[in-house]
Design an enzyme around this catalytic site. Structure first.
Site, PDB file in Angstrom:
ATOM      1  N   CYS A 118       5.882   2.931   0.113  1.00  0.00           N
ATOM      2  CA  CYS A 118       5.262   1.630   0.365  1.00  0.00           C
ATOM      3  C   CYS A 118       4.590   1.047  -0.876  1.00  0.00           C
ATOM      4  O   CYS A 118       4.281  -0.147  -0.933  1.00  0.00           O
ATOM      5  CB  CYS A 118       4.293   1.707   1.539  1.00  0.00           C
ATOM      6  SG  CYS A 118       3.199   3.119   1.480  1.00  0.00           S
ATOM      7  N   TYR A 119       4.325   1.893  -1.878  1.00  0.00           N
ATOM      8  CA  TYR A 119       3.726   1.425  -3.152  1.00  0.00           C
ATOM      9  C   TYR A 119       4.572   1.956  -4.306  1.00  0.00           C
ATOM     10  O   TYR A 119       4.209   2.930  -4.967  1.00  0.00           O
ATOM     11  CB  TYR A 119       2.281   1.927  -3.288  1.00  0.00           C
ATOM     12  CG  TYR A 119       1.315   1.277  -2.301  1.00  0.00           C
ATOM     13  CD1 TYR A 119       0.664   0.102  -2.646  1.00  0.00           C
ATOM     14  CD2 TYR A 119       1.072   1.852  -1.057  1.00  0.00           C
ATOM     15  CE1 TYR A 119      -0.214  -0.503  -1.744  1.00  0.00           C
ATOM     16  CE2 TYR A 119       0.202   1.259  -0.151  1.00  0.00           C
ATOM     17  CZ  TYR A 119      -0.440   0.087  -0.510  1.00  0.00           C
ATOM     18  OH  TYR A 119      -1.300  -0.507   0.354  1.00  0.00           O
TER      19      TYR A 119
END
Lengths: 409, 139
Positions: free
Chosen positions: A141-142
């Site tokens: 997600c990052y």
């Protein structure tokens, strides 16, 4: 003594109407000598205090905003100074005493410590662009792993000072009994008691004007770095149960406060990055607290003068670093402020680390804000731990550790 | 008769080619001046620097300094070499307790730090101790 004279609401009403009577903690000393506690307590609504000095245990939280693609920062540097990133994705904490990553520290003693966290905070407040370099390991997600950019305080989502320990209620006076110059956080100390370092605004200092924390508490609105702040908690190392004089003044470091305030409203005139030779970097800042004169007792405590505040003289070449607890004697802030003290028959010049002129300026500025209706008073939502609270500063008791569990460095 | 005696603090810079010659002693021998060496050092490039107080007849002082200049020594008044950058000073006064000559003092009741270059002997303790680099040495 216990008769209520006014409430917070009544004081704030007078502030709004421009009728409030405010004096500084310095002005009130002579006023009380002239007119007495009872009369001055009836006339004065608020006493303003102030201090300006190097306050380690300061720092700022910054939220820099999300990048595209997103990044969960694992390691971050602001102008080459490491900021703590172990909070979330783009929240950072820059601590005042963090030196630049490439600083030679004390490898060549005494180190200069030319730039550190305190200087980063000063540059941010001054509106200067600050270089951010950040690294991450990347997640689903990052995904982003590297970021190099300029940031500016105006573009940050949040930038607030959060200082875990400020405004020490009294402090040591440092001397050097050894034969060589030493470099301490109370300044350069010349051999054989060549000078004495100290750091307190004495009669102007916030917690010395409210020695039992009767009015300063959690939620109290304060002057912080030229802007508005609040007392957030008791400061770290808060130690109310120390020996006190007859009028309740601690005879050494005692109470402390943790404070919080919006960095965006502050000014570089009141926040200075500092380099303490041979010791490290830090932040000098101005902090002031208004004291509402709720009763005569509050005013009585505010009328304390430098003659009545005693500080312990400690040898920083041995007794302090090795924690022997030995005290060479006590001196008053009036003596310290005179430029020389006498210890064991020897006259010793004094080297203050905090600025009395700027402490006075803090108290006068706060007075003006209140008189002009720009600053109202808040009632604390909870008290700071007092003398009877049982809160006591403890030293670390080390325990043996098995070799197999040591993580190492 | 007017007394023309006095003292003056100067910084002498000796380039590499003159740093090893006995020049300074001539101030006493030829010009009858007394001097007090406040500081002396030789850099890694073998250039010498000396801070001294010259004591004696003012005309002789000028002649003596002119003699040094002819020998290749650069002469500057001391006051230009230690300076206070006012806007960097927040007037704590840590320097005041270190200053051996009272060149740095705490003005009362303002509690502002004042610097009098005439009293400075360039020991540089203030430069070492100032947390905001307000005291600068150009030596």
């Amino acid at each position: 003594m216990g008769t209520k004279l006014r409430t917070y609401e009544e004081i704030n009403e007078k502030i709004k109407k421009g009728q409030v009577v405010v004096v500084t903690a310095e002005e009130v000393v002579d006023l009380v000598r002239e007119k007495g506690v009872e009369r001055v307590a009836r006339e004065v609504d608020v006493v303003t205090t102030g201090t300006f000095g190097i306050m380690c245990s300061s720092g700022a939280f910054l939220n820099i905003g999300h990048t595209k693609p997103r990044m969960k920062i694992h390691e971050a540097y602001l102008n080459g100074v490491m900021a703590y990133a172990g909070l979330a994705a783009v929240d950072l904490y820059i601590g005042a005493t963090q030196p630049a990553k490439d600083d030679p520290l004390n490898k060549v003693h005494p180190g200069e410590f030319r730039y550190g966290g305190g200087h980063v905070i000063q540059d941010l407040v001054a509106g200067k662009d600050v270089l951010l370099e950040a690294y991450a390991y990347g997640t689903d997600c990052y995904p982003r792993k590297k970021l190099v950019t300029w940031i500016n305080i105006r573009d940050l989502n949040e930038a607030y000072l959060f200082n875990p320990r400020n405004a020490y209620q009294n402090y040591n006076v440092a001397v050097n009994l050894s034969d060589k110059t030493i470099y301490t956080y109370l300044g350069v100390l010349l051999p054989r008691m060549g000078n004495a370092g100290y750091s307190s605004a004495g009669q102007l200092s916030p917690l010395l004007n409210d020695p039992y924390y009767r009015v300063i508490g959690i939620g109290t609105k304060i002057f912080l770095g030229g802007g508005i702040g609040y007392v957030a908690w008791q400061g770290t190392q808060h130690n109310p149960a120390v020996e006190r004089t007859e009028r309740g003044i601690p005879k050494g470091g005692a109470g402390t406060i943790a404070v919080i305030g919006d960095l965006k409203g502050m000014s570089p005139h009141w926040l200075w990055g500092v380099s303490i030779r041979g010791y490290g970097c830090s932040l000098a800042l101005g902090l002031g607290i208004p004291i509402p004169i709720l009763d005569e007792e509050t005013l009585y405590y505010c009328s304390v003068s430098d003659e009545e505040i005693l500080a312990p003289v400690v040898d920083y070449s041995h007794a302090y670093p090795y924690g022997t607890g030995e005290i060479l004697g006590y001196v008053s802030y009036a003596e310290l402020r005179s430029g020389k003290i006498t210890i064991g028959g020897k006259e010793v010049p004094t080297s203050p680390m905090s600025s009395y002129s700027k402490a006075r300026e803090v108290a006068l500025t706060l007075k003006k804000w209140i008189q002009e209706g720009k600053f109202t008073l808040t009632q604390p939502v909870a008290q700071l731990p007092g003398v009877e609270s049982g809160v006591r500063f403890k030293n670390l008791v080390e325990r043996p550790v098995e070799a197999s569990v040591i993580i190492g460095r | 008769m007017m007394n023309n005696n006095g003292s003056k603090k100067v910084v002498l810079r000796f380039p590499q080619e003159v740093a090893d010659r006995p020049i300074v002693c001539e101030l006493a021998l030829r010009f009858g001046l007394r001097f007090n060496i406040l500081r002396a050092s030789i850099s890694p490039h073998r250039e010498g620097i000396m801070v001294m107080e010259l004591i004696g007849n003012r005309d002789k002082q000028e002649e003596g300094l002119e003699f040094l200049r002819e020998k290749g020594v650069f002469v500057e008044p001391l006051s230009q070499d230690i300076r206070m950058v006012e806007e960097r000073c927040y007037h704590c006064g840590t320097c005041v307790g270190l200053c051996p000559t009272g060149a740095l003092s705490m003005e009362r009741p303002s509690f502002l730090v004042r610097y009098d270059p005439a009293k400075c002997i360039a020991c540089e303790l203030c430069v070492l101790a100032c947390p905001t680099h307000a005291m600068e040495a150009l030596l």
